[in-house]
Design an enzyme around this catalytic site. Structure first.
Site, PDB file in Angstrom:
ATOM      1  N   SER A   1       0.871  -1.178   0.000  1.00 30.03           N
ATOM      2  CA  SER A   1       0.000   0.000   0.000  1.00 30.03           C
ATOM      3  C   SER A   1       0.907   1.225   0.000  1.00 30.03           C
ATOM      4  CB  SER A   1      -0.839  -0.013   1.283  1.00 30.03           C
ATOM      5  OG  SER A   1      -1.534   1.204   1.455  1.00 30.03           O
TER       6      SER A   1
ATOM      7  N   TYR B   1      -2.301  -0.959  10.406  1.00 30.01           N
ATOM      8  CA  TYR B   1      -2.269  -1.108   8.946  1.00 30.01           C
ATOM      9  C   TYR B   1      -0.920  -0.616   8.399  1.00 30.01           C
ATOM     10  CZ  TYR B   1      -4.030  -1.095   4.124  1.00 30.01           C
ATOM     11  OH  TYR B   1      -4.215  -1.347   2.774  1.00 30.01           O
TER      12      TYR B   1
ATOM     13  N   LYS C   1       1.906  -2.880   6.392  1.00 30.00           N
ATOM     14  CA  LYS C   1       2.240  -2.620   4.989  1.00 30.00           C
ATOM     15  C   LYS C   1       3.706  -2.234   4.822  1.00 30.00           C
ATOM     16  CE  LYS C   1      -1.741  -3.693   3.190  1.00 30.00           C
ATOM     17  NZ  LYS C   1      -1.874  -4.851   2.291  1.00 30.00           N
TER      18      LYS C   1
HETATM   19  N1  NAD Z   1      -8.550  -0.384  -1.850  1.00 32.76           N
HETATM   20  C1  NAD Z   1      -7.584   0.403  -1.441  1.00 32.76           C
HETATM   21  O1  NAD Z   1      -7.740   1.634  -1.376  1.00 32.76           O
HETATM   22  C2  NAD Z   1      -6.261  -0.213  -1.062  1.00 32.76           C
HETATM   23  C3  NAD Z   1      -5.176   0.665  -0.936  1.00 32.76           C
HETATM   24  C4  NAD Z   1      -3.939   0.126  -0.605  1.00 32.76           C
HETATM   25  C5  NAD Z   1      -3.790  -1.244  -0.432  1.00 32.76           C
HETATM   26  N2  NAD Z   1      -4.866  -2.071  -0.557  1.00 32.76           N
HETATM   27  C6  NAD Z   1      -4.651  -3.507  -0.366  1.00 32.76           C
HETATM   28  O2  NAD Z   1      -5.169  -4.229  -1.461  1.00 32.76           O
HETATM   29  C7  NAD Z   1      -5.405  -5.597  -1.058  1.00 32.76           C
HETATM   30  C8  NAD Z   1      -6.751  -6.047  -1.578  1.00 32.76           C
HETATM   31  O3  NAD Z   1      -7.764  -5.320  -0.887  1.00 32.76           O
HETATM   32  P1  NAD Z   1      -9.016  -4.680  -1.621  1.00 32.76           P
HETATM   33  O4  NAD Z   1      -8.824  -3.218  -1.583  1.00 32.76           O
HETATM   34  O5  NAD Z   1      -9.263  -5.354  -2.900  1.00 32.76           O
HETATM   35  O6  NAD Z   1     -10.143  -5.022  -0.517  1.00 32.76           O
HETATM   36  P2  NAD Z   1     -11.346  -6.077  -0.528  1.00 32.76           P
HETATM   37  O7  NAD Z   1     -11.878  -6.095   0.857  1.00 32.76           O
HETATM   38  O8  NAD Z   1     -12.291  -5.740  -1.635  1.00 32.76           O
HETATM   39  O9  NAD Z   1     -10.645  -7.472  -0.857  1.00 32.76           O
HETATM   40  C9  NAD Z   1      -9.831  -8.129   0.101  1.00 32.76           C
HETATM   41  C10 NAD Z   1     -10.113  -9.612   0.030  1.00 32.76           C
HETATM   42  O10 NAD Z   1      -9.226 -10.274   0.976  1.00 32.76           O
HETATM   43  C11 NAD Z   1      -9.986 -11.297   1.608  1.00 32.76           C
HETATM   44  N3  NAD Z   1      -9.408 -11.680   2.901  1.00 32.76           N
HETATM   45  C12 NAD Z   1      -9.456 -10.993   4.071  1.00 32.76           C
HETATM   46  N4  NAD Z   1      -8.914 -11.716   5.052  1.00 32.76           N
HETATM   47  C13 NAD Z   1      -8.467 -12.877   4.499  1.00 32.76           C
HETATM   48  C14 NAD Z   1      -7.818 -14.021   5.016  1.00 32.76           C
HETATM   49  N5  NAD Z   1      -7.531 -14.135   6.326  1.00 32.76           N
HETATM   50  N6  NAD Z   1      -7.495 -15.023   4.164  1.00 32.76           N
HETATM   51  C15 NAD Z   1      -7.835 -14.936   2.839  1.00 32.76           C
HETATM   52  N7  NAD Z   1      -8.483 -13.882   2.305  1.00 32.76           N
HETATM   53  C16 NAD Z   1      -8.788 -12.863   3.128  1.00 32.76           C
HETATM   54  C17 NAD Z   1     -11.365 -10.695   1.781  1.00 32.76           C
HETATM   55  O11 NAD Z   1     -12.331 -11.698   2.033  1.00 32.76           O
HETATM   56  C18 NAD Z   1     -11.544  -9.966   0.443  1.00 32.76           C
HETATM   57  O12 NAD Z   1     -12.139 -10.815  -0.523  1.00 32.76           O
HETATM   58  C19 NAD Z   1      -5.263  -5.609   0.448  1.00 32.76           C
HETATM   59  O13 NAD Z   1      -3.999  -6.144   0.794  1.00 32.76           O
HETATM   60  C20 NAD Z   1      -5.331  -4.125   0.819  1.00 32.76           C
HETATM   61  O14 NAD Z   1      -4.676  -3.852   2.035  1.00 32.76           O
HETATM   62  C21 NAD Z   1      -6.103  -1.579  -0.862  1.00 32.76           C
END
Ligand code: NAD
Length: 306
Positions: free
Chosen positions: A153, A166, A170
């Site tokens: 992130s 968080y 990260k």
């Molecule tokens: N969306 C943003 O703004 C953003 C920004 C920076 C980083 N991220 C990172 O992107 C990645 C994906 O997140 P996203 O934004 O698509 O969110 P999201 O919530 O849409 O998807 C995350 C997925 O991870 C799954 N998950 C959670 N805990 C789990 C576990 N213990 N085992 C297996 N699966 C698990 C959830 O069920 C979900 O399907 C994450 O690592 C998040 O930290 C997101």
């Protein structure tokens, strides 16, 4: 196999954790459109089944597995199942993640375990089980090329306040990924590491509680700072203009170019430079809200006078 083009994806295998939503689901959609076998791993059973049905309907082979990436044995079982079904995967996206904010001293012990368990140990386990498989395949097959993409992130490069555990998780994923890159360069020419550092993008990330297992719940209700963090995060994520599908495409572009750092908002890297300068000059950390002082003032007022 250089440079990589879309033909390098056809018939190869992608493993995606956190595949049921957001970036993970968009990565699966793109992988399927490129003709890849898609392994979908997620902790949420019903959304996982729905995602797998959707991807299978695109005409590719799928392997859905309910996996809680916090647990070493479950990621090991995933790797064995992938190998048995498709052989060694060429692409592994260690993407599952959860968000939790609030003042850093207010996370309970189970919340620390949960956030570090998913965001950090999930990536650790993915790297631990899939890297040796890929290195073995590289030795056995002169055409094998492997890629491991870890989702960190912008919170892995800068430290905004009230994002506690968080940020810690990260930063650790960035450190892990940079070390993976360096270690791979010692022993391999054809297994590559990448780290994805998105900024705010609309996904389900602000609803991570839906994916929070019972054993990861603290008894205490959320604190004021945690509620504030949730509201601020939800607003920022919902207003993101870059889509999760765009981010999946950026990742595949980076795979083709063998770029290590993948950003969703390359123009938003100013705070990374500021942080590096603070460190090099021995300054105290700059105000991360310098460019948007009204946001910092709002946060301060809300936290001091609930
Ligand atoms: N969306 C943003 O703004 C953003 C920004 C920076 C980083 N991220 C990172 O992107 C990645 C994906 O997140 P996203 O934004 O698509 O969110 P999201 O919530 O849409 O998807 C995350 C997925 O991870 C799954 N998950 C959670 N805990 C789990 C576990 N213990 N085992 C297996 N699966 C698990 C959830 O069920 C979900 O399907 C994450 O690592 C998040 O930290 C997101």
């Amino acid at each position: 196999m250089n440079p990589m083009s879309t033909s390098n994806f056809q018939g190869r295998t992608a493993v995606v954790t956190g595949a049921a939503s957001g970036f993970g689901l968009e990565t699966c959609r793109l992988a399927a459109r490129l003709g890849m076998n898609v392994v979908l791993a997620d902790v949420m059973a019903e959304p996982l089944a729905a995602a797998a049905a959707e991807i299978e309907a695109l005409g590719v082979a799928v392997l859905p597995m309910r996996v809680d990436v916090r647990h070493a044995a479950e990621v090991e079982a995933l790797a064995q199942a992938v190998r048995a079904r498709f052989g060694v995967p060429h692409f592994v996206f260690n993407n599952a993640g959860v968000s939790a904010g609030g003042l850093i001293w207010e996370h309970g012990p189970k919340e620390w375990d949960w956030v570090l368990g998913v965001n950090l140990m999930g990536v650790v386990h993915g790297v631990r089980v899939f890297t040796p498989m890929m290195l073995e395949a590289e030795k056995a097959d002169p055409d094998f090329e492997g890629h491991i993409v870890n989702t960190a992130s912008m919170a892995g490069l800068v430290n905004m306040p009230n994002m506690g555990a968080y940020n810690v998780s990260k930063h650790a994923v960035v450190a892990l990924s940079e070390t993976l890159y360096q270690d791979l360069r010692l022993v391999s020419d054809r297994v590559h590491a990448h780290v994805l550092c998105p900024y705010f993008v609309p996904t389900g990330i602000c609803h991570s509680e839906r994916a929070r297992p019972e054993d990861a719940r603290d008894a205490a209700p959320p604190t004021h700072s945690q509620l504030v963090a949730h509201a601020v995060g939800a607003k920022a994520v919902a207003s993101g203009k870059v889509s999760a599908a765009d981010v999946a495409q950026f990742v595949f572009d980076a795979l083709c170019d063998k770029r290590f750092y993948v950003f969703s908002h390359p123009k938003a890297l100013g705070p990374v430079m500021t942080r590096a300068q603070d460190i090099l000059r021995g300054e105290r950390p700059s105000d991360p809200y310098a460019a948007r002082p009204e946001l910092g003032a709002h946060l301060k007022a809300t936290l001091r006078h609930p």
